[in-house]
Design an enzyme around this catalytic site. Structure first.
Site, PDB file in Angstrom:
ATOM      1  N   SER A 144       0.854  -1.191   0.000  1.00  0.00           N
ATOM      2  CA  SER A 144       0.000   0.000   0.000  1.00  0.00           C
ATOM      3  C   SER A 144       0.887   1.236   0.000  1.00  0.00           C
ATOM      4  CB  SER A 144      -0.853  -0.023   1.280  1.00  0.00           C
ATOM      5  OG  SER A 144      -1.399   1.246   1.532  1.00  0.00           O
ATOM      6  N   TYR A 157      -1.433  -0.307  10.400  1.00  0.00           N
ATOM      7  CA  TYR A 157      -1.487  -0.743   9.000  1.00  0.00           C
ATOM      8  C   TYR A 157      -0.207  -0.332   8.268  1.00  0.00           C
ATOM      9  CZ  TYR A 157      -3.365  -1.248   4.217  1.00  0.00           C
ATOM     10  OH  TYR A 157      -3.579  -1.597   2.895  1.00  0.00           O
TER      11      TYR A 157
HETATM   12  P1  NAP Z   1     -11.009  -6.606   1.367  1.00  0.00           P
HETATM   13  O1  NAP Z   1     -12.099  -6.453   0.379  1.00  0.00           O
HETATM   14  O2  NAP Z   1     -11.286  -6.320   2.798  1.00  0.00           O
HETATM   15  O3  NAP Z   1     -10.444  -8.099   1.210  1.00  0.00           O
HETATM   16  C1  NAP Z   1      -9.509  -8.624   2.111  1.00  0.00           C
HETATM   17  C2  NAP Z   1      -9.318 -10.114   1.854  1.00  0.00           C
HETATM   18  O4  NAP Z   1      -8.419 -10.631   2.836  1.00  0.00           O
HETATM   19  C3  NAP Z   1     -10.638 -10.879   1.972  1.00  0.00           C
HETATM   20  O5  NAP Z   1     -10.724 -11.859   0.966  1.00  0.00           O
HETATM   21  C4  NAP Z   1     -10.509 -11.536   3.337  1.00  0.00           C
HETATM   22  O6  NAP Z   1     -11.209 -12.766   3.337  1.00  0.00           O
HETATM   23  C5  NAP Z   1      -8.986 -11.783   3.440  1.00  0.00           C
HETATM   24  N1  NAP Z   1      -8.583 -11.933   4.841  1.00  0.00           N
HETATM   25  C6  NAP Z   1      -8.594 -10.987   5.817  1.00  0.00           C
HETATM   26  N2  NAP Z   1      -8.231 -11.530   6.994  1.00  0.00           N
HETATM   27  C7  NAP Z   1      -7.981 -12.851   6.762  1.00  0.00           C
HETATM   28  C8  NAP Z   1      -7.590 -13.938   7.584  1.00  0.00           C
HETATM   29  N3  NAP Z   1      -7.382 -13.816   8.912  1.00  0.00           N
HETATM   30  N4  NAP Z   1      -7.451 -15.153   7.011  1.00  0.00           N
HETATM   31  C9  NAP Z   1      -7.665 -15.336   5.691  1.00  0.00           C
HETATM   32  N5  NAP Z   1      -8.038 -14.333   4.858  1.00  0.00           N
HETATM   33  C10 NAP Z   1      -8.202 -13.108   5.395  1.00  0.00           C
HETATM   34  O7  NAP Z   1      -9.765  -5.716   1.023  1.00  0.00           O
HETATM   35  P2  NAP Z   1      -9.011  -5.354  -0.354  1.00  0.00           P
HETATM   36  O8  NAP Z   1      -9.085  -3.899  -0.491  1.00  0.00           O
HETATM   37  O9  NAP Z   1      -9.407  -6.239  -1.467  1.00  0.00           O
HETATM   38  O10 NAP Z   1      -7.511  -5.699   0.104  1.00  0.00           O
HETATM   39  C11 NAP Z   1      -6.666  -6.584  -0.569  1.00  0.00           C
HETATM   40  C12 NAP Z   1      -5.226  -6.145  -0.345  1.00  0.00           C
HETATM   41  O11 NAP Z   1      -5.034  -4.864  -0.947  1.00  0.00           O
HETATM   42  C13 NAP Z   1      -4.839  -5.956   1.121  1.00  0.00           C
HETATM   43  O12 NAP Z   1      -3.531  -6.473   1.345  1.00  0.00           O
HETATM   44  C14 NAP Z   1      -4.857  -4.461   1.316  1.00  0.00           C
HETATM   45  O13 NAP Z   1      -4.013  -4.043   2.376  1.00  0.00           O
HETATM   46  C15 NAP Z   1      -4.374  -4.000  -0.035  1.00  0.00           C
HETATM   47  N6  NAP Z   1      -4.696  -2.605  -0.404  1.00  0.00           N
HETATM   48  C16 NAP Z   1      -5.982  -2.235  -0.644  1.00  0.00           C
HETATM   49  C17 NAP Z   1      -6.251  -0.924  -1.018  1.00  0.00           C
HETATM   50  C18 NAP Z   1      -7.652  -0.450  -1.339  1.00  0.00           C
HETATM   51  O14 NAP Z   1      -7.829   0.734  -1.652  1.00  0.00           O
HETATM   52  N7  NAP Z   1      -8.634  -1.304  -1.298  1.00  0.00           N
HETATM   53  C19 NAP Z   1      -5.200   0.010  -1.133  1.00  0.00           C
HETATM   54  C20 NAP Z   1      -3.902  -0.408  -0.879  1.00  0.00           C
HETATM   55  C21 NAP Z   1      -3.662  -1.728  -0.523  1.00  0.00           C
HETATM   56  P3  NAP Z   1     -12.125 -13.326   4.523  1.00  0.00           P
HETATM   57  O15 NAP Z   1     -12.668 -12.169   5.291  1.00  0.00           O
HETATM   58  O16 NAP Z   1     -13.132 -14.119   3.777  1.00  0.00           O
HETATM   59  O17 NAP Z   1     -11.186 -14.172   5.320  1.00  0.00           O
END
Ligand code: NAP
Length: 236
Positions: A144, A157
């Protein structure tokens, strides 16, 4: 149509929704067999249906990344069934709580560091051997902008993603003389549940959909990718 990842085996964490779901679909659309993991079985089943409907192949592996032995067990299963791993996408992540650093509770620190840093470190430990069995192993870790941008209230984070960058960039140097490549993908802002929690007042339509970012995962997963230890930013 030629598929750039035909016959490759890809493992995607956090595949039940958001960026991981979109990345898994895009990898499968290019011919990869996707092993999809997360805790929410329903989300994984929906992904499985979507991939199969598009003619792709998927295996779902519901798992909590906090589980102490799940990652090693998964590596054993992959070894037995395929003998190698071509693509590893460590995407799962949690935001924790946006709050002053002095108010962050121990359980929040443990979850954020556990999912965002320790779990990827355990994937490195469990899967390096299998990635080296591939002719062109590719590992992608989702970071990120918060890893380098210092913002008030984002301490847990930001610290977890800074440490993830350090882990992956150090490991990548160890891979220089191998066919394995490991890079970090910074998606910028993506229209997901995490983004909605981080910026609750935002109009989601102003933020890119994960499907727009997914081709960058395919690019970094490609056997022809030469970058190693880089932070690749979507839209840069
Ligand atoms: P999201 O929609 O909240 O998805 C997060 C995923 O991680 C879900 O599939 C969740 O699945 C899984 N997860 C969380 N805790 C877990 C655990 N204990 N065990 C197994 N799986 C787990 O978020 P997202 O935005 O797609 O994020 C994906 C990645 O992108 C992350 O690393 C985040 O830091 C990064 N990111 C996102 C953004 C943004 O703007 N969205 C920006 C920068 C970086 P379950 O809940 O089903 O377990």
């Amino acid at each position: 149509m030629t598929q750039s990842l035909q016959g490759r085996v890809a493992l995607v964490t956090g595949a039940s929704r958001g960026l991981g779901y979109a990345a898994a679909r895009a990898l499968a659309a290019q011919g990869a067999h996707v092993i999809a993991t997360a805790r929410t079985q329903a989300g994984l089943e929906e992904l499985d249906d979507a991939i199969r409907a598009e003619g792709g192949a998927c295996t779902i592996a519901p798992m909590d990344l906090g589980d102490t032995q799940g990652i090693e067990k998964l590596a054993e299963i992959v070894k037995e069934r395929w003998g190698r791993l071509d693509i590893l996408v460590c995407n799962a992540g949690v935001l924790g709580v946006i709050t002053p650093a002095h108010q962050i509770q121990a359980k929040v620190w443990n979850e954020v560091m556990g999912v965002n840093l320790i779990a990827p470190a355990r994937f490195v430990r469990a899967f390096e051997g299998l990635l080296r069995e591939s002719d062109a192993g590719r590992a992608i870790f989702v970071t990120s902008g918060a890893a380098t941008r210092r913002r008030a209230f984002w301490a847990a984070y930001a610290a977890s993603k800074s440490a993830l960058d350090a882990l992956v960039q150090s490991w990548a140097k160890e891979l220089d003389d191998s066919p394995v490549r490991a890079n970090l993908l910074d998606p910028g802002h993506a229209r997901t549940k995490m983004r909605a929690k981080a910026v609750p007042g935002e109009d989601p339509e102003t933020v890119p959909h994960p499907d727009e970012i997914a081709p960058l995962f395919v690019e970094l997963a490609s056997p022809s990718e030469t970058r190693n230890g880089q932070i690749v930013v979507f839209g840069a």
